[in-house]
Scaffold this motif. Structure first.
Motif, PDB file in Angstrom:
ATOM      1  N   ARG A  82       0.825  -1.209   0.000  1.00  0.00           N
ATOM      2  CA  ARG A  82       0.000   0.000   0.000  1.00  0.00           C
ATOM      3  C   ARG A  82       0.859   1.258   0.000  1.00  0.00           C
ATOM      4  NH1 ARG A  82      -3.596  -1.222   5.049  1.00  0.00           N
ATOM      5  NH2 ARG A  82      -4.099   0.991   4.878  1.00  0.00           N
ATOM      6  N   VAL A  83       1.952   1.245   0.780  1.00  0.00           N
ATOM      7  CA  VAL A  83       2.847   2.409   0.812  1.00  0.00           C
ATOM      8  C   VAL A  83       3.440   2.647  -0.576  1.00  0.00           C
ATOM      9  CG1 VAL A  83       5.044   3.273   1.709  1.00  0.00           C
ATOM     10  CG2 VAL A  83       3.373   2.258   3.273  1.00  0.00           C
ATOM     11  N   GLY A  84       3.903   1.558  -1.221  1.00  0.00           N
ATOM     12  CA  GLY A  84       4.439   1.699  -2.567  1.00  0.00           C
ATOM     13  C   GLY A  84       3.393   2.173  -3.554  1.00  0.00           C
ATOM     14  N   GLN A  85       2.171   1.667  -3.392  1.00  0.00           N
ATOM     15  CA  GLN A  85       1.062   2.048  -4.268  1.00  0.00           C
ATOM     16  C   GLN A  85       0.768   3.538  -4.158  1.00  0.00           C
ATOM     17  OE1 GLN A  85      -2.421  -0.392  -3.471  1.00  0.00           O
ATOM     18  NE2 GLN A  85      -3.745   1.391  -3.579  1.00  0.00           N
ATOM     19  N   VAL A  86       0.668   4.034  -2.928  1.00  0.00           N
ATOM     20  CA  VAL A  86       0.380   5.459  -2.710  1.00  0.00           C
ATOM     21  C   VAL A  86       1.553   6.312  -3.177  1.00  0.00           C
ATOM     22  CG1 VAL A  86      -0.068   7.215  -0.946  1.00  0.00           C
ATOM     23  CG2 VAL A  86      -1.262   5.016  -0.850  1.00  0.00           C
ATOM     24  N   ALA A  87       2.777   5.819  -2.969  1.00  0.00           N
ATOM     25  CA  ALA A  87       3.952   6.566  -3.405  1.00  0.00           C
ATOM     26  C   ALA A  87       3.990   6.723  -4.924  1.00  0.00           C
ATOM     27  CB  ALA A  87       5.225   5.871  -2.918  1.00  0.00           C
ATOM     28  N   ARG A  88       3.382   5.772  -5.636  1.00  0.00           N
ATOM     29  CA  ARG A  88       3.331   5.846  -7.107  1.00  0.00           C
ATOM     30  C   ARG A  88       2.142   6.663  -7.600  1.00  0.00           C
ATOM     31  NH1 ARG A  88       4.624   0.451  -6.219  1.00  0.00           N
ATOM     32  NH2 ARG A  88       2.465  -0.198  -6.669  1.00  0.00           N
ATOM     33  N   GLY A  89       1.397   7.252  -6.672  1.00  0.00           N
ATOM     34  CA  GLY A  89       0.305   8.135  -7.069  1.00  0.00           C
ATOM     35  C   GLY A  89      -1.063   7.485  -7.088  1.00  0.00           C
ATOM     36  N   TRP A  90      -1.149   6.184  -6.757  1.00  0.00           N
ATOM     37  CA  TRP A  90      -2.446   5.507  -6.718  1.00  0.00           C
ATOM     38  C   TRP A  90      -3.095   5.695  -5.357  1.00  0.00           C
ATOM     39  CZ3 TRP A  90      -4.380   3.847 -11.132  1.00  0.00           C
ATOM     40  CH2 TRP A  90      -3.528   3.450 -12.157  1.00  0.00           C
ATOM     41  N   GLU A  91      -4.397   5.890  -5.340  1.00  0.00           N
ATOM     42  CA  GLU A  91      -5.128   5.973  -4.094  1.00  0.00           C
ATOM     43  C   GLU A  91      -5.176   4.608  -3.410  1.00  0.00           C
ATOM     44  OE1 GLU A  91      -7.408   8.552  -7.111  1.00  0.00           O
ATOM     45  OE2 GLU A  91      -6.093   6.812  -7.082  1.00  0.00           O
ATOM     46  N   GLU A  92      -5.362   4.623  -2.107  1.00  0.00           N
ATOM     47  CA  GLU A  92      -5.538   3.363  -1.391  1.00  0.00           C
ATOM     48  C   GLU A  92      -6.887   2.738  -1.738  1.00  0.00           C
ATOM     49  OE1 GLU A  92      -5.683   1.694   3.226  1.00  0.00           O
ATOM     50  OE2 GLU A  92      -4.955   3.722   2.806  1.00  0.00           O
ATOM     51  N   ARG A  93      -7.923   3.597  -1.883  1.00  0.00           N
ATOM     52  CA  ARG A  93      -9.265   3.125  -2.232  1.00  0.00           C
ATOM     53  C   ARG A  93      -9.972   4.204  -3.019  1.00  0.00           C
ATOM     54  NH1 ARG A  93     -13.977   2.613   2.208  1.00  0.00           N
ATOM     55  NH2 ARG A  93     -13.824   4.865   1.937  1.00  0.00           N
ATOM     56  N   LEU A  94     -10.831   3.792  -3.945  1.00  0.00           N
ATOM     57  CA  LEU A  94     -11.668   4.731  -4.684  1.00  0.00           C
ATOM     58  C   LEU A  94     -13.118   4.355  -4.430  1.00  0.00           C
ATOM     59  CD1 LEU A  94     -11.474   7.120  -6.733  1.00  0.00           C
ATOM     60  CD2 LEU A  94     -11.893   5.423  -8.530  1.00  0.00           C
ATOM     61  N   SER A 122      -8.357  -0.490  -4.104  1.00  0.00           N
ATOM     62  CA  SER A 122      -9.619  -1.154  -3.790  1.00  0.00           C
ATOM     63  C   SER A 122     -10.772  -0.279  -4.266  1.00  0.00           C
ATOM     64  CB  SER A 122      -9.747  -1.387  -2.280  1.00  0.00           C
ATOM     65  OG  SER A 122      -8.734  -2.249  -1.817  1.00  0.00           O
ATOM     66  N   LEU A 123     -11.740  -0.895  -4.920  1.00  0.00           N
ATOM     67  CA  LEU A 123     -12.922  -0.172  -5.374  1.00  0.00           C
ATOM     68  C   LEU A 123     -14.089  -0.469  -4.435  1.00  0.00           C
ATOM     69  CD1 LEU A 123     -12.923  -0.677  -9.257  1.00  0.00           C
ATOM     70  CD2 LEU A 123     -12.096   1.290  -7.956  1.00  0.00           C
ATOM     71  N   ARG A 124     -14.849   0.563  -4.131  1.00  0.00           N
ATOM     72  CA  ARG A 124     -16.111   0.393  -3.414  1.00  0.00           C
ATOM     73  C   ARG A 124     -17.186   1.105  -4.221  1.00  0.00           C
ATOM     74  NH1 ARG A 124     -17.796   2.259   2.786  1.00  0.00           N
ATOM     75  NH2 ARG A 124     -19.907   1.387   2.710  1.00  0.00           N
ATOM     76  N   VAL A 276      -8.362  15.983  -4.806  1.00  0.00           N
ATOM     77  CA  VAL A 276      -8.100  14.612  -4.366  1.00  0.00           C
ATOM     78  C   VAL A 276      -7.959  13.696  -5.581  1.00  0.00           C
ATOM     79  CG1 VAL A 276      -9.172  14.798  -2.098  1.00  0.00           C
ATOM     80  CG2 VAL A 276     -10.586  14.248  -4.084  1.00  0.00           C
ATOM     81  N   GLU A 277      -7.343  14.216  -6.629  1.00  0.00           N
ATOM     82  CA  GLU A 277      -7.294  13.499  -7.895  1.00  0.00           C
ATOM     83  C   GLU A 277      -6.026  12.638  -7.997  1.00  0.00           C
ATOM     84  OE1 GLU A 277      -7.990  16.232 -11.129  1.00  0.00           O
ATOM     85  OE2 GLU A 277      -9.272  17.429  -9.832  1.00  0.00           O
ATOM     86  N   GLY A 278      -6.127  11.384  -7.578  1.00  0.00           N
ATOM     87  CA  GLY A 278      -5.044  10.434  -7.753  1.00  0.00           C
ATOM     88  C   GLY A 278      -5.132   9.779  -9.121  1.00  0.00           C
ATOM     89  N   ARG A 279      -4.260   8.814  -9.359  1.00  0.00           N
ATOM     90  CA  ARG A 279      -4.202   8.179 -10.672  1.00  0.00           C
ATOM     91  C   ARG A 279      -5.463   7.364 -10.970  1.00  0.00           C
ATOM     92  NH1 ARG A 279       1.504   5.184 -11.326  1.00  0.00           N
ATOM     93  NH2 ARG A 279       0.576   4.733 -13.382  1.00  0.00           N
ATOM     94  N   ALA A 280      -6.057   6.754  -9.948  1.00  0.00           N
ATOM     95  CA  ALA A 280      -7.271   5.962 -10.183  1.00  0.00           C
ATOM     96  C   ALA A 280      -8.423   6.863 -10.608  1.00  0.00           C
ATOM     97  CB  ALA A 280      -7.641   5.176  -8.932  1.00  0.00           C
ATOM     98  N   LEU A 281      -8.623   7.950  -9.877  1.00  0.00           N
ATOM     99  CA  LEU A 281      -9.696   8.877 -10.238  1.00  0.00           C
ATOM    100  C   LEU A 281      -9.455   9.461 -11.621  1.00  0.00           C
ATOM    101  CD1 LEU A 281     -12.254  10.441  -9.574  1.00  0.00           C
ATOM    102  CD2 LEU A 281     -10.843  12.145  -8.398  1.00  0.00           C
ATOM    103  N   ALA A 282      -8.203   9.812 -11.923  1.00  0.00           N
ATOM    104  CA  ALA A 282      -7.885  10.365 -13.246  1.00  0.00           C
ATOM    105  C   ALA A 282      -8.206   9.353 -14.343  1.00  0.00           C
ATOM    106  CB  ALA A 282      -6.408  10.774 -13.298  1.00  0.00           C
ATOM    107  N   TRP A 283      -7.920   8.074 -14.095  1.00  0.00           N
ATOM    108  CA  TRP A 283      -8.209   7.034 -15.091  1.00  0.00           C
ATOM    109  C   TRP A 283      -9.705   6.928 -15.328  1.00  0.00           C
ATOM    110  CZ3 TRP A 283     -11.046   2.590 -15.473  1.00  0.00           C
ATOM    111  CH2 TRP A 283     -10.723   1.706 -16.514  1.00  0.00           C
TER     112      TRP A 283
END
Length: 305
Positions: A82-94, A122-124, A276-283
């Motif tokens: 999760r730390v690596g994921q967030v460091a790469r710009g991805w949100e922990e959850r969308l 993670s998607l909810r 709050v625009e991370g890579r997941a939201l941008a995608w």
């Protein structure tokens, strides 16, 4: 805390019940395995294996240590990912909220494409209705809303764009008294019969309902699918998304009625919170700009075909 190697040793001993077999599995000498086990027991000042029987068995303390050490090990691995994921710009959850007008099944191909990114996000996905959709965004219960109706509210930090236009048809069951009524139907004819509506999920207000007149009896239901079913059963009347009931109209399970005052199409919107625009939201926002996808989402699936 046990190291990865110590956890593997403890699990090998538990599964094999023997120092010799555990050592063979680990590629170590039995004396080395026995020494490491004594070191672990000394560290925790506890007897971890019962050696009185032919087969080694974990004591209650040993069971607790192995179970919790494995859990903590898994937790640390997840945390590292999760730390690596967030460091790469991805949100922990969308957290995505769709208005009830949209059918969840129409989103499945998009979710599959998102999964292919292997982002770890993670998607909810949850549903709201009418005012509850925008409210979820303003109150932090959504990162992205899809299919929200009506003009976007003036909440601070909320951004939006149009998704498309949703057309409506006024329809009744063939056995309903309005089915054979002369057209166009007027407001008085509508008010004389119970309207089926989807209940607003807003938590701040009493909510709103559309497609019925003042003083008209209503049957409020939790979903558009339930509303369609109720109208097919003759339990009431009302406006339905035309594309979603096309086959029901063709088969005569619903009868379209021409109205004196037609209902204008609804504009559906995509909304998100600014900043709050991370890579997941941008995608997701990029995909929700594709005309063909927008059309599929707005029109929905004719599950009755």
């Amino acid at each position: 805390m046990l190291t990865d190697e110590e956890i593997q040793l403890m699990e090998a001993l538990r599964e094999s019940g023997s120092l010799t077999r555990a050592a063979a599995r680990l590629g170590k000498a039995p004396s080395s395995v026995s020494y490491t086990l004594r070191q672990i027991e000394a560290r925790f000042d506890a007897l971890l294996f019962d050696r009185r029987r032919y087969r080694l068995q974990l004591t209650a303390a040993g069971e607790l240590l192995v179970r919790e050490a494995a859990r903590l090990h898994d937790d640390m691995q997840r945390l590292n990912r999760r730390v690596g994921q967030v460091a790469r710009g991805w949100e922990e959850r969308l957290w995505i909220v769709t208005d009830e007008l949209l059918e969840f099944e129409s989103l499945l191909p998009v979710i599959q494409d998102f999964d292919a990114l292997d982002s770890g996000v993670s998607l909810r996905v949850t549903h709201e209705v009418l005012g509850g959709t925008w409210e979820a965004l303003s109150e932090g219960r959504a990162d992205l809303v899809i299919g929200a109706t009506n003009e976007p509210p003036s909440y601070a930090g909320v951004r939006w764009k149009e998704l498309g236009q949703l057309g409506w048809v006024y329809a009744v069951a063939p056995r309903h008294p309005l089915a054979k009524a002369p057209e166009p139907l007027g407001a008085d004819q509508m008010r004389a019969h119970r309207a089926v509506v989807v209940a607003d999920s807003s938590r701040r207000t009493e909510g709103r309902a559309y497609g019925h007149g003042a003083g008209q009896a209503t049957l409020a239901l939790p979903s558009m699918a339930a509303k369609i079913a109720a109208q097919c059963a003759g339990l009431g009347v009302g406006w339905l998304p035309e594309a979603r009931v096309a086959s029901l109209l063709q088969r005569g399970e619903l009868v379209p009625k021409r109205m004196a005052v037609p209902r204008e199409p609804n504009t559906l919107y995509v909304g998100w919170r600014e900043g709050v625009e991370g890579r997941a939201l941008a995608w997701w926002l990029e995909r929700l700009s594709e005309p063909r996808l927008c059309q599929r989402l707005v029109n929905g699936l004719d599950r009755y075909a």
